[in-house]
Motif scaffolding. Structure first.
Motif, mmCIF file in Angstrom:
data_model
loop_
_atom_site.group_PDB
_atom_site.id
_atom_site.type_symbol
_atom_site.label_atom_id
_atom_site.label_comp_id
_atom_site.label_asym_id
_atom_site.label_seq_id
_atom_site.Cartn_x
_atom_site.Cartn_y
_atom_site.Cartn_z
ATOM 1 N N TYR A 292 0.833 -1.200 0.000
ATOM 2 C CA TYR A 292 0.000 0.000 0.000
ATOM 3 C C TYR A 292 0.866 1.247 0.000
ATOM 4 N N GLY B 108 -2.908 -0.850 -2.775
ATOM 5 C CA GLY B 108 -3.963 -1.625 -2.120
ATOM 6 C C GLY B 108 -4.432 -2.816 -2.926
ATOM 7 N N HIS C 48 5.911 -0.663 2.125
ATOM 8 C CA HIS C 48 4.833 -0.742 3.112
ATOM 9 C C HIS C 48 3.889 -1.901 2.773
ATOM 10 N N GLN D 101 0.861 -4.147 4.071
ATOM 11 C CA GLN D 101 -0.216 -4.250 5.045
ATOM 12 C C GLN D 101 -0.603 -5.709 5.246
#
Length: 462
Positions: free
Chosen positions: A418, A421, A448, A450
């Motif tokens: 993300y 996404g 990053h 998630q």
């Protein structure tokens, strides 16, 4: 003073240049907006109601439909996510099967989970030279619809985050021949209909439902979006009913006024509003065409800058940090081997020149990479890898285990990079060695991810 407000004010006063959304680039519309508190209202007498629009809001949405050349357009004030959730819910019944591209935004999979839908997945081509997913193949759509005749809708993302457009016209024809609607998440293509130098919008290419995030590339507030609806293969009234379920019952008049102002501006100025953008973009590309190591991807969407350092001794994340710390340029996102910048009609000559100068300086200090470990660009799980459906996983017992020892286990959470996404793993999907290698590679490059907790992953309890 609030910490958040103070930080935003510090950003406003800084020289940090936004190579990211929102499309207004923080330098647009001050004469229009004035004091935002003075025009922030609710559904008072004389100012219409979004969900029963008969007055000024109905007129504003009709103007949007006219400018976008679609049958009906509805304002979304909770982002494109609302449009995606409403569209998928509105064209299916509980337990139905849909065909979705595996690189769709996580909201597509959330809709499937909420609606208890079965998923059949399309896998976009991989652009190996750029380490990113490309277009969806019409032939694969045709094959999947033949293989799974109970599919009720097709959902794809076009353009991709990096600006790659799929052949929507062909895919729409294939879907319609099967008697089902095509939903296109065109969140990053809200600018497409307004200039012939952009790709054709999915609206004109035959899609039944198209969702646009105005704030991504147009001068509109963050969280403002549109859903465009065409009668025939989709029940418009049902979709609009679900918009009221998913979206706030107190829509922001500030947001809606911003959307209307943006659409009015585009309607009045026409394609000329983009002339300076294309001139500055062309000058930037000319300045960077002789770089020795850094490459600029020339994709379908001129509003996207994919700046690749693949094959060098620098990662995408390191380039992102270097641009921010040394040159005060904030990009949209970093992938393993590239960064993504978003450029719009609100960018400035100074911004383009600063980026060109920064890349020129960075390029001089780059060298070829000695790394030999091959990390997969994307995983391509098959239908057999989905052990349980998204909705089945919701109430099953789960546990955390180290990622390194998760091969063969069933993922119990969404794992995604993300932004943007797009899920690497879905709940109910069997974890492969390729998944582990991909996630470990992202973590090693300090991207990053998630869905992980201290390099532990949530899995179905055995």
């Amino acid at each position: 003073m609030s910490d958040l407000l103070e930080h935003l004010q510090q950003l406003q006063k800084s020289d940090e240049y936004p190579l990211h959304m929102p499309g207004h680039k923080r330098n647009f519309g001050t004469d229009f907006i004035g004091n935002p508190y003075e025009i922030d209202i609710t559904e008072i007498e004389g100012y219409d109601n979004l969900y029963e629009a008969e007055g000024i809001l109905r007129a504003a949405m009709k103007r949007a439909a006219k400018v976008y050349n679609t049958e009906e357009t509805f304002f979304l004030v909770n982002g494109s996510t609302v449009g995606i959730l409403s569209a998928i819910t509105g064209v299916t019944k509980s337990g139905d099967c849909i065909l979705a591209a595996r690189n769709c935004h996580k909201s597509v999979f959330h809709a499937m989970e909420l609606r208890s839908l079965k998923g059949v997945y399309l896998h976009p081509e991989i652009l190996e030279d750029w380490d990113m997913p490309g277009a969806v193949s019409p032939s694969e759509v045709q094959q999947k619809l033949k293989e799974y005749p109970d599919i009720k809708a097709v959902v794809i993302t076009s353009p991709t985050y990096e600006g790659i457009v799929s052949p929507i016209k062909e895919i729409a024809e294939i879907a319609h021949n099967a008697g089902i609607p095509l939903i296109v998440d065109e969140a990053h293509g809200a600018h497409f209909p307004f200039d012939e130098r952009f790709p054709q919008s999915a609206i004109q290419e035959g899609a039944d439902i198209v969702i646009h995030s105005m704030h991504k590339t147009l001068p509109s507030f963050t969280q403002t979006a549109l859903i465009h609806l065409k009668r025939g293969y989709a029940d418009i009234d049902r979709i609009k009913e679900y918009i009221g379920y998913y979206q706030t019952s107190s829509p922001s008049y500030l947001f809606m006024a911003g959307m209307d102002f943006c659409i009015d501006l585009i309607e009045k100025m026409g394609s000329h509003i983009w002339d300076d953008f294309f001139r500055m973009r062309g000058q930037f590309l000319k300045c960077t065409e002789k770089l020795s190591h850094i490459r600029i991807y020339q994709g379908n969407d001129p509003c996207k800058l994919v700046i690749s350092v693949k094959g060098t001794n620098m990662t995408g994340r390191e380039l992102q940090i270097r641009l921010l710390n040394q040159y005060h340029i904030q990009v949209e996102m970093a992938a393993e081997s590239y960064v993504l910048g978003i450029i719009t009609m609100c960018d400035t000559k100074e911004g383009f020149e600063r980026l060109a100068d920064a890349l020129s300086e960075i390029d001089k200090n780059l060298s070829e990479s000695l790394e030999t470990v091959k990390i997969p660009v994307i995983c391509k799980p098959g239908q057999e890898d989905m052990v349980y459906s998204l909705s089945e996983m919701r109430d099953m017992e789960k546990e955390e285990i180290p990622l390194i020892s998760s091969k063969g286990r069933v993922s119990a959470d969404y794992v995604n990079l993300y932004p943007p996404g797009i899920p690497i793993l879905l709940p109910g999907e069997c974890i492969s060695n390729e998944h582990i290698m991909l996630i470990e590679g992202y973590l090693r490059k300090k991207l990053h991810v998630q869905g992980l907790f201290d390099e532990k992953i949530l899995v179905l309890k055995e």
